[in-house]
Design a protein around this motif. Structure first.
Motif, PDB file in Angstrom:
ATOM      1  N   GLN A  11     -31.872 -31.048  35.253  1.00 42.58           N
ATOM      2  CA  GLN A  11     -31.545 -29.861  36.042  1.00 42.58           C
ATOM      3  C   GLN A  11     -31.918 -28.599  35.267  1.00 42.58           C
ATOM      4  O   GLN A  11     -31.630 -28.476  34.085  1.00 42.58           O
ATOM      5  CB  GLN A  11     -30.048 -29.835  36.372  1.00 42.58           C
ATOM      6  N   GLU A  12     -32.563 -27.686  35.943  1.00 44.62           N
ATOM      7  CA  GLU A  12     -32.927 -26.418  35.322  1.00 44.62           C
ATOM      8  C   GLU A  12     -32.313 -25.281  36.119  1.00 44.62           C
ATOM      9  O   GLU A  12     -32.082 -25.402  37.321  1.00 44.62           O
ATOM     10  CB  GLU A  12     -34.447 -26.273  35.264  1.00 44.62           C
ATOM     11  N   PHE A  13     -32.051 -24.184  35.438  1.00 36.35           N
ATOM     12  CA  PHE A  13     -31.436 -23.023  36.054  1.00 36.35           C
ATOM     13  C   PHE A  13     -32.299 -21.800  35.784  1.00 36.35           C
ATOM     14  O   PHE A  13     -32.972 -21.720  34.754  1.00 36.35           O
ATOM     15  CB  PHE A  13     -30.032 -22.793  35.474  1.00 36.35           C
ATOM     16  N   ASN A  14     -32.244 -20.862  36.697  1.00 32.94           N
ATOM     17  CA  ASN A  14     -32.950 -19.607  36.489  1.00 32.94           C
ATOM     18  C   ASN A  14     -32.261 -18.817  35.386  1.00 32.94           C
ATOM     19  O   ASN A  14     -31.041 -18.864  35.243  1.00 32.94           O
ATOM     20  CB  ASN A  14     -32.962 -18.774  37.771  1.00 32.94           C
ATOM     21  N   LYS A  15     -33.047 -18.096  34.618  1.00 34.97           N
ATOM     22  CA  LYS A  15     -32.483 -17.269  33.551  1.00 34.97           C
ATOM     23  C   LYS A  15     -32.220 -15.871  34.097  1.00 34.97           C
ATOM     24  O   LYS A  15     -32.961 -15.367  34.924  1.00 34.97           O
ATOM     25  CB  LYS A  15     -33.440 -17.197  32.371  1.00 34.97           C
ATOM     26  N   SER A  16     -31.154 -15.290  33.610  1.00 35.53           N
ATOM     27  CA  SER A  16     -30.841 -13.928  34.009  1.00 35.53           C
ATOM     28  C   SER A  16     -30.492 -13.117  32.769  1.00 35.53           C
ATOM     29  O   SER A  16     -30.265 -13.672  31.692  1.00 35.53           O
ATOM     30  CB  SER A  16     -29.684 -13.902  35.010  1.00 35.53           C
ATOM     31  N   PHE A  17     -30.423 -11.847  32.944  1.00 30.84           N
ATOM     32  CA  PHE A  17     -30.173 -10.947  31.825  1.00 30.84           C
ATOM     33  C   PHE A  17     -28.887 -11.296  31.090  1.00 30.84           C
ATOM     34  O   PHE A  17     -28.847 -11.364  29.883  1.00 30.84           O
ATOM     35  CB  PHE A  17     -30.137  -9.499  32.334  1.00 30.84           C
ATOM     36  N   ARG A  18     -27.832 -11.511  31.827  1.00 29.07           N
ATOM     37  CA  ARG A  18     -26.539 -11.811  31.206  1.00 29.07           C
ATOM     38  C   ARG A  18     -26.112 -13.241  31.549  1.00 29.07           C
ATOM     39  O   ARG A  18     -24.964 -13.497  31.866  1.00 29.07           O
ATOM     40  CB  ARG A  18     -25.500 -10.810  31.679  1.00 29.07           C
ATOM     41  N   GLY A  19     -27.047 -14.155  31.464  1.00 33.09           N
ATOM     42  CA  GLY A  19     -26.786 -15.541  31.842  1.00 33.09           C
ATOM     43  C   GLY A  19     -26.041 -16.315  30.766  1.00 33.09           C
ATOM     44  O   GLY A  19     -25.649 -15.793  29.732  1.00 33.09           O
ATOM     45  N   PHE A  20     -25.873 -17.590  31.038  1.00 36.10           N
ATOM     46  CA  PHE A  20     -25.190 -18.483  30.117  1.00 36.10           C
ATOM     47  C   PHE A  20     -26.112 -18.881  28.976  1.00 36.10           C
ATOM     48  O   PHE A  20     -27.330 -18.811  29.089  1.00 36.10           O
ATOM     49  CB  PHE A  20     -24.726 -19.745  30.848  1.00 36.10           C
ATOM     50  N   SER A  21     -25.526 -19.355  27.906  1.00 44.50           N
ATOM     51  CA  SER A  21     -26.297 -19.860  26.777  1.00 44.50           C
ATOM     52  C   SER A  21     -27.010 -21.137  27.208  1.00 44.50           C
ATOM     53  O   SER A  21     -26.369 -22.111  27.615  1.00 44.50           O
ATOM     54  CB  SER A  21     -25.365 -20.164  25.603  1.00 44.50           C
ATOM     55  N   ALA A  22     -28.321 -21.140  27.114  1.00 44.85           N
ATOM     56  CA  ALA A  22     -29.108 -22.305  27.515  1.00 44.85           C
ATOM     57  C   ALA A  22     -28.705 -23.534  26.707  1.00 44.85           C
ATOM     58  O   ALA A  22     -28.632 -24.644  27.237  1.00 44.85           O
ATOM     59  CB  ALA A  22     -30.596 -22.019  27.350  1.00 44.85           C
ATOM     60  N   GLU A  23     -28.407 -23.355  25.442  1.00 44.69           N
ATOM     61  CA  GLU A  23     -28.010 -24.472  24.583  1.00 44.69           C
ATOM     62  C   GLU A  23     -26.673 -25.067  25.032  1.00 44.69           C
ATOM     63  O   GLU A  23     -26.507 -26.285  25.077  1.00 44.69           O
ATOM     64  CB  GLU A  23     -27.915 -24.003  23.133  1.00 44.69           C
ATOM     65  N   GLU A  24     -25.723 -24.211  25.382  1.00 42.06           N
ATOM     66  CA  GLU A  24     -24.425 -24.694  25.853  1.00 42.06           C
ATOM     67  C   GLU A  24     -24.558 -25.423  27.188  1.00 42.06           C
ATOM     68  O   GLU A  24     -23.925 -26.462  27.398  1.00 42.06           O
ATOM     69  CB  GLU A  24     -23.442 -23.536  26.001  1.00 42.06           C
ATOM     70  N   VAL A  25     -25.360 -24.883  28.081  1.00 39.53           N
ATOM     71  CA  VAL A  25     -25.570 -25.521  29.385  1.00 39.53           C
ATOM     72  C   VAL A  25     -26.211 -26.887  29.183  1.00 39.53           C
ATOM     73  O   VAL A  25     -25.771 -27.884  29.763  1.00 39.53           O
ATOM     74  CB  VAL A  25     -26.435 -24.639  30.315  1.00 39.53           C
ATOM     75  N   HIS A  26     -27.231 -26.951  28.350  1.00 40.15           N
ATOM     76  CA  HIS A  26     -27.916 -28.218  28.087  1.00 40.15           C
ATOM     77  C   HIS A  26     -26.944 -29.242  27.496  1.00 40.15           C
ATOM     78  O   HIS A  26     -26.913 -30.398  27.916  1.00 40.15           O
ATOM     79  CB  HIS A  26     -29.095 -27.998  27.142  1.00 40.15           C
ATOM     80  N   SER A  27     -26.148 -28.820  26.545  1.00 41.48           N
ATOM     81  CA  SER A  27     -25.176 -29.710  25.916  1.00 41.48           C
ATOM     82  C   SER A  27     -24.166 -30.233  26.939  1.00 41.48           C
ATOM     83  O   SER A  27     -23.835 -31.420  26.956  1.00 41.48           O
ATOM     84  CB  SER A  27     -24.448 -28.965  24.796  1.00 41.48           C
ATOM     85  N   PHE A  28     -23.696 -29.348  27.800  1.00 42.40           N
ATOM     86  CA  PHE A  28     -22.739 -29.741  28.829  1.00 42.40           C
ATOM     87  C   PHE A  28     -23.371 -30.730  29.806  1.00 42.40           C
ATOM     88  O   PHE A  28     -22.755 -31.738  30.162  1.00 42.40           O
ATOM     89  CB  PHE A  28     -22.233 -28.501  29.576  1.00 42.40           C
ATOM     90  N   LEU A  29     -24.598 -30.468  30.228  1.00 38.48           N
ATOM     91  CA  LEU A  29     -25.274 -31.367  31.160  1.00 38.48           C
ATOM     92  C   LEU A  29     -25.495 -32.743  30.537  1.00 38.48           C
ATOM     93  O   LEU A  29     -25.365 -33.767  31.214  1.00 38.48           O
ATOM     94  CB  LEU A  29     -26.606 -30.765  31.622  1.00 38.48           C
ATOM     95  N   GLU A  30     -25.818 -32.786  29.262  1.00 38.75           N
ATOM     96  CA  GLU A  30     -25.981 -34.068  28.568  1.00 38.75           C
ATOM     97  C   GLU A  30     -24.665 -34.847  28.577  1.00 38.75           C
ATOM     98  O   GLU A  30     -24.643 -36.051  28.820  1.00 38.75           O
ATOM     99  CB  GLU A  30     -26.438 -33.846  27.121  1.00 38.75           C
ATOM    100  N   LYS A  31     -23.568 -34.142  28.312  1.00 38.00           N
ATOM    101  CA  LYS A  31     -22.254 -34.782  28.299  1.00 38.00           C
ATOM    102  C   LYS A  31     -21.902 -35.323  29.684  1.00 38.00           C
ATOM    103  O   LYS A  31     -21.464 -36.468  29.825  1.00 38.00           O
ATOM    104  CB  LYS A  31     -21.192 -33.776  27.845  1.00 38.00           C
ATOM    105  N   ILE A  32     -22.102 -34.520  30.701  1.00 38.61           N
ATOM    106  CA  ILE A  32     -21.787 -34.932  32.068  1.00 38.61           C
ATOM    107  C   ILE A  32     -22.677 -36.103  32.488  1.00 38.61           C
ATOM    108  O   ILE A  32     -22.211 -37.065  33.103  1.00 38.61           O
ATOM    109  CB  ILE A  32     -21.952 -33.749  33.053  1.00 38.61           C
ATOM    110  N   ALA A  33     -23.955 -36.046  32.146  1.00 41.05           N
ATOM    111  CA  ALA A  33     -24.874 -37.130  32.489  1.00 41.05           C
ATOM    112  C   ALA A  33     -24.422 -38.439  31.854  1.00 41.05           C
ATOM    113  O   ALA A  33     -24.454 -39.497  32.492  1.00 41.05           O
ATOM    114  CB  ALA A  33     -26.294 -36.786  32.042  1.00 41.05           C
TER     115      ALA A  33
END
Length: 63
Positions: A11-33
């Protein structure tokens, strides 16, 4: 359509100026997967056990 562990990992997400940390999102998605994969394996095993129990029950009913 079921969500698969692979679709979560990819899963990929669009980046925004004040978005979430890409590393944290990736880590969370790995855990959920990983958790989804474990639950799917457990669910498949439970379904197989249920099928086997139903076969045994049918055999006992024939006796």
């Amino acid at each position: 359509m079921r969500t698969s562990p692979l679709s979560i990992k990819r899963q990929e997400f669009n980046k925004s100026f004040r978005g979430f940390s890409a590393e944290e999102v990736h880590s969370f998605l790995e855990k959920i997967a990983s958790e989804v994969e474990e639950l799917q394996t457990e669910n498949d095993s439970t379904k197989k056990q249920l099928e086997e129990a139903n076969v045994q029950l049918a055999e006992f009913k024939r006796i």
